[in-house]
Design a protein around this motif. Structure first.
Motif, PDB file in Angstrom:
ATOM      1  N   GLU A 502       0.833  -1.209   0.000  1.00  0.00           N
ATOM      2  CA  GLU A 502       0.000   0.000   0.000  1.00  0.00           C
ATOM      3  C   GLU A 502       0.865   1.256   0.000  1.00  0.00           C
ATOM      4  O   GLU A 502       0.539   2.249  -0.669  1.00  0.00           O
ATOM      5  CB  GLU A 502      -0.930  -0.013   1.216  1.00  0.00           C
ATOM      6  N   TRP A 503       1.943   1.221   0.743  1.00  0.00           N
ATOM      7  CA  TRP A 503       2.848   2.375   0.774  1.00  0.00           C
ATOM      8  C   TRP A 503       3.520   2.562  -0.580  1.00  0.00           C
ATOM      9  O   TRP A 503       3.667   3.692  -1.057  1.00  0.00           O
ATOM     10  CB  TRP A 503       3.887   2.182   1.874  1.00  0.00           C
ATOM     11  N   GLU A 504       3.925   1.478  -1.217  1.00  0.00           N
ATOM     12  CA  GLU A 504       4.558   1.578  -2.529  1.00  0.00           C
ATOM     13  C   GLU A 504       3.603   2.195  -3.552  1.00  0.00           C
ATOM     14  O   GLU A 504       4.019   2.959  -4.418  1.00  0.00           O
ATOM     15  CB  GLU A 504       5.021   0.195  -3.003  1.00  0.00           C
ATOM     16  N   ALA A 505       2.328   1.851  -3.456  1.00  0.00           N
ATOM     17  CA  ALA A 505       1.336   2.321  -4.422  1.00  0.00           C
ATOM     18  C   ALA A 505       0.631   3.595  -3.964  1.00  0.00           C
ATOM     19  O   ALA A 505      -0.335   4.025  -4.593  1.00  0.00           O
ATOM     20  CB  ALA A 505       0.296   1.219  -4.654  1.00  0.00           C
ATOM     21  N   PHE A 506       1.135   4.234  -2.935  1.00  0.00           N
ATOM     22  CA  PHE A 506       0.484   5.378  -2.294  1.00  0.00           C
ATOM     23  C   PHE A 506       0.186   6.487  -3.305  1.00  0.00           C
ATOM     24  O   PHE A 506       1.059   6.929  -4.049  1.00  0.00           O
ATOM     25  CB  PHE A 506       1.395   5.898  -1.182  1.00  0.00           C
ATOM     26  N   GLU A 507      -1.061   6.950  -3.314  1.00  0.00           N
ATOM     27  CA  GLU A 507      -1.485   8.065  -4.160  1.00  0.00           C
ATOM     28  C   GLU A 507      -1.442   9.355  -3.344  1.00  0.00           C
ATOM     29  O   GLU A 507      -1.588   9.335  -2.123  1.00  0.00           O
ATOM     30  CB  GLU A 507      -2.910   7.822  -4.667  1.00  0.00           C
ATOM     31  N   PRO A 508      -1.239  10.505  -4.002  1.00  0.00           N
ATOM     32  CA  PRO A 508      -1.214  11.780  -3.262  1.00  0.00           C
ATOM     33  C   PRO A 508      -2.445  11.924  -2.369  1.00  0.00           C
ATOM     34  O   PRO A 508      -3.580  11.697  -2.813  1.00  0.00           O
ATOM     35  CB  PRO A 508      -1.201  12.823  -4.382  1.00  0.00           C
ATOM     36  N   TRP A 509      -2.196  12.296  -1.123  1.00  0.00           N
ATOM     37  CA  TRP A 509      -3.259  12.336  -0.106  1.00  0.00           C
ATOM     38  C   TRP A 509      -3.104  13.606   0.714  1.00  0.00           C
ATOM     39  O   TRP A 509      -2.029  13.909   1.223  1.00  0.00           O
ATOM     40  CB  TRP A 509      -3.159  11.099   0.785  1.00  0.00           C
ATOM     41  N   GLN A 510      -4.200  14.341   0.841  1.00  0.00           N
ATOM     42  CA  GLN A 510      -4.183  15.609   1.568  1.00  0.00           C
ATOM     43  C   GLN A 510      -4.802  15.424   2.946  1.00  0.00           C
ATOM     44  O   GLN A 510      -5.946  14.993   3.067  1.00  0.00           O
ATOM     45  CB  GLN A 510      -4.977  16.660   0.773  1.00  0.00           C
ATOM     46  N   TRP A 511      -4.013  15.737   3.968  1.00  0.00           N
ATOM     47  CA  TRP A 511      -4.618  15.626   5.297  1.00  0.00           C
ATOM     48  C   TRP A 511      -5.528  16.823   5.543  1.00  0.00           C
ATOM     49  O   TRP A 511      -5.227  17.946   5.132  1.00  0.00           O
ATOM     50  CB  TRP A 511      -3.582  15.441   6.396  1.00  0.00           C
TER      51      TRP A 511
END
Length: 833
Positions: A502-511
């Motif tokens: 999941e970390w390898e495939a991580f998509e841009p994410w806005q907190w």
């Protein structure tokens, strides 16, 4: 390997890029799926592939000037740190980090320094650009929260750019704004800046206020919003040195706009009252209700790719990790999470005071990671003296030689962009992955690994037993969520426990910013800046960035295409000041303060306020003999944020009339005599220096060539001379004094040495036989389109920037050159629609 999605390592816009490897070449394009840029890149980002070579890289550990094994270098550094801590305590040690580090690297460094060495002496070059914004947000909201997104810029009715030349410093975001304005004719743009910059190209109103008076402008607006505004515009106009009608217009627009957003950066932050200026901006948004809803808010634009990530993990000396503070509950929470009894209990030394403490001998060991403080900190001569006297200087770096690393006792080779794995957070709180697409060169290692190895040698290996940056990210995310009952907005709970896949495939994410924990109007009393002009130093110096260069040029300075636009240190001044100080366009000048001197080439600029100068910040001793502006800047700081006042320095300027100026090209650049001023300029396949001196260098050049037993051709005519050196028919060196050879012609000769006598004779004189158009100063770096060709096209009927784009392609890629194109076509006058 195709289509590696990663993130640009330059400014805080945080653009996504897609990298492909084609026949050994690195190709870069914008990532159409990344929400920061949707496929667009600036000229620096587009040229990233050219920065991935290994020339000049630090590839093996070094002890002094000798290469060493990792075991030797780590053992030596660990032993020295243990000795210093045992003899002088943990506060005798400090780390100085960088917004170029990935979040995982930053987390590791902060954990080691604060959590296990036991002092908070870890600061970062983000102190120089973002710490006033941090203070402003924390005072207003109780936490370092940026309550805006890039979409808000596009949705706003009024966009205010304060102390920001975003057209050059955040060009992709600026182009998003420019397109939004074209799509919405009702949108208004106001630029607040003493200088008329490229950003004024799209401004409906430019407010060229008196330097340092920004707080007064927003305090006046606050009074008007709060119903105390009788005479507010008149007072603010007088305080800021502006026309009252322009201030009234700005105030009317802000009050009447349903949605307003203020973008601010170094012109606000880099001040002895930068924190108050940030709060003055935040105050008007709080008081007007133009905050925390679409198209609204006070939006601090970060300068570096991971300045925000560094703030998240506690990379500043006066904060703990995960947006926690040096307060009892937070101290207990972090100590329990890390399982340490050594956690620092009080804030550490901030950047400027940290190097002052080295000077005094209080800090005896400094580990510098991925930054160049001997150039970027104010009073750079003093910083160099501190490093020279320090008992232990450790440097983790990508390049072998920097102004800082020459003082290092230990050098660790770190991985560069394209080689390392981790995450970064951009200006709008969006976390993105940086992914590796190149193998680790030589013996270079990730920064987090180097830190973990050092932790083991200091006896703390169990707490740093990560095997991969994914492990560190999970720990970081877990800390943000640990005992977080909602009082801390920064909470990565949804990202805790990511699997490796999941970390390898991580998509841009806005907190999410969510509802702001606190909404506090902070009283602000406008204050003058700290620079005092006088008869000896009558001018006010401003410093900043230029379009195609980055920080201290360790990456961009080696790319020929990025050196075409503005290839030398320069000084902008008004035509009136030029006449006052006997300066003319293109000549050299010496600028000095009580701390130092620099040499720059004069540019007359009608958009420069009288009595003020502007000089870029990028040049260092690898690229110019005396081109560093921070040699002049005093280390005055905001007492709350610790951020230096880099925007106002009292200086004087004097013309310099060197007896000789010239150009030197060589396959291997020689060291010039110590008395010679020089500027190194990247060129394809050859080294290039421009020089200036008070006596001819021809005899020196001839002796150099004779020592190499090269065949020499010489031409002399009065004060003009030239020399070519050959070895077995191969051009080795070209020297022109008193004349300017055609650059493209010379570069071609080094790529394919001419053999005919006529061609060699033409080269000796620096000009090809027959007609050849000279490109002139490059305006569009993306397509190498020069001013001469642009003027020819204008004369032929291309009367607009759009027409020039159709004919020459200039302005059709990143858009950064559009303001200059419009200036050449006469389409716009900045500050009016």
């Amino acid at each position: 390997m195709t289509g590696i999605r990663t993130t640009c390592p330059y400014c805080g816009v945080g653009c996504g890029v897609v990298v492909t490897l084609q026949e050994g070449a690195v190709r870069v394009r914008g990532d159409e799926r990344h929400p920061a840029n949707y496929g667009r890149l600036c000229v620096k980002g587009a040229a990233l592939g050219e920065t991935t070579g290994l020339k000049g890289r630090l590839l093996r550990p070094m002890l002094g000037d000798s290469e060493a094994s990792w075991e030797q270098a780590l053992d030596h550094a660990g032993e020295r740190l243990r000795e210093i801590i045992a003899a002088h305590g943990p506060r005798a040690v400090a780390f100085y980090a960088s917004g170029q580090l990935l979040t995982e690297d930053y987390y590791a460094a902060n954990k080691l320094m604060k959590g296990f060495i036991g002092a908070a002496n870890i600061d970062t070059n983000s102190r120089l650009c973002m710490s006033s914004a941090v203070t402003g947000y924390k005072r207003a909201f109780g936490e370092d929260i940026v309550p805006c997104s890039y979409e808000d810029v596009e949705k706003s009715d009024l966009v205010v750019l304060a102390g920001s030349n975003a057209a050059w410093t955040h060009p992709v975001l600026f182009q998003r704004l420019a397109r939004a304005r074209e799509a919405n004719p009702a949108m208004r743009v106001v630029v607040i800046d003493p200088r008329q910059t490229a950003t004024c190209d799209i401004a409906d109103l430019h407010l060229p206020l008196r330097p340092g008076s920004d707080a007064g402008l927003f305090v006046g607006l606050l009074r008007l919003i709060q119903g105390q505004g009788a005479g507010a515009a008149a007072w603010a106009a007088e305080y800021c040195g502006l026309a009252q009608r322009d201030v009234s217009t700005f105030y009317d627009w802000f009050l009447s706009a349903p949605r307003a957003i203020t973008l601010y950066t170094m012109g606000i932050n880099q001040s002895t009252s930068g924190s108050d200026k940030c709060n003055a901006i935040i105050n008007v948004h709080l008081a007007s209700g133009k905050i925390n809803r679409p198209g609204c808010g006070p939006f601090s634009l970060t300068g570096q790719p991971n300045a925000m990530g560094g703030r998240e993990v506690g990379g500043l000396a006066n904060q703990l990790a995960a947006h926690m503070n040096f307060e009892p509950d937070d101290l207990s929470r972090v100590a329990r999470f890390w399982g340490t009894e050594r956690l620092a209990q009080t804030p550490g030394l901030m950047a400027v005071e940290l190097f002052d403490a080295i000077t005094r001998g209080e800090v005896k060991a400094i580990w510098i990671m991925g930054t160049n403080p001997a150039v970027s900190l104010p009073d750079s001569h003093k910083v160099s003296q501190a490093l020279a006297a320090s008992p232990l200087v450790i440097v983790s770096e990508v390049v072998r030689e920097t102004d800082t690393s020459r003082f290092a006792h230990v050098r660790f080779p770190a991985l560069a962009w394209g080689e390392k794995e981790g995450t970064v957070t951009n200006s709008e709180r969006r976390i993105s992955r940086q992914r590796a697409f190149l193998p680790a060169p030589g013996e270079a290692k990730p920064d987090w690994w180097i830190i973990a190895q050092m932790a083991a040698r200091l006896g703390h290996g169990e707490a740093f037993s990560w095997q991969h940056p994914h492990d560190i990210f999970n720990e970081h995310a877990a800390l943000t969520a640990f005992e977080n009952d909602g009082t801390r907005a920064f909470n990565l709970q949804p990202l805790t426990g990511l699997t490796r896949g999941e970390w390898e495939a991580f998509e841009p994410w806005q907190w999410p910013a969510g509802d702001l924990p606190v909404r506090r109007i902070v009283p602000v009393e406008p204050r003058e800046h700290g620079a005092q002009t006088n008869a000896l130093y009558p001018l006010l110096l401003n410093s900043g960035r230029i379009r195609d260069q980055w920080h201290t040029m360790t990456r961009t300075g080696a790319v020929p295409g990025l050196m075409q636009h503005l290839p030398e240190p320069y000084v902008d001044l008004s035509p009136g000041d030029a006449a006052r100080f006997n300066l003319t366009e293109g000549q050299l000048a010496r600028i000095s303060s009580p701390r130092g001197v620099m040499v720059a080439r004069v540019r007359l600029n009608g958009g420069q306020r009288p009595g003020e100068l502007f000089v870029p910040m990028h040049w260092n001793k690898q690229f110019a003999r005396e081109g560093g502006v921070n040699a002049l800047v005093e280390g005055r700081c905001d007492p709350l944020s610790g951020q230096p006042e880099s925007k106002q320095t009292a200086v004087r300027i004097l013309p310099w009339f060197p007896a000789r100026q010239g150009e030197l090209y060589a396959r291997v650049l020689p060291d010039l005599p110590a008395s010679v001023h020089w500027w190194r300029k990247a060129a394809p396949g050859v080294g290039h220096l421009s020089f200036a001196c008070d006596s001819s260098l021809l005899a020196w050049a001839e002796a150099l060539c004779r020592a190499h037993e090269w065949e020499v051709q010489i031409a002399r005519s009065g004060e003009r001379s030239s020399l070519l050196a050959w070895q077995a028919g191969r051009l080795m060196l070209g020297f022109w004094e008193g004349s300017q050879p055609l650059h493209e012609f010379v570069v071609e000769a080094f790529a394919s040495s001419p053999v005919g006598l006529a061609e060699r004779h033409a080269l000796l004189h620096g000009q090809p036989a027959g007609e050849r158009r000279e490109e002139g100063r490059i305006i569009c770096s993306c397509f190498s389109v020069g001013e001469n060709r642009i003027r020819e096209a204008i004369a032929a009927g291309c009367g607009t920037a759009a027409a020039l784009g159709q004919t020459l392609r200039c302005g059709t890629n990143c858009g950064s050159c559009l303001p200059e194109l419009k200036s050449l076509t006469g389409e716009r006058q900045a500050g009016s629609r």
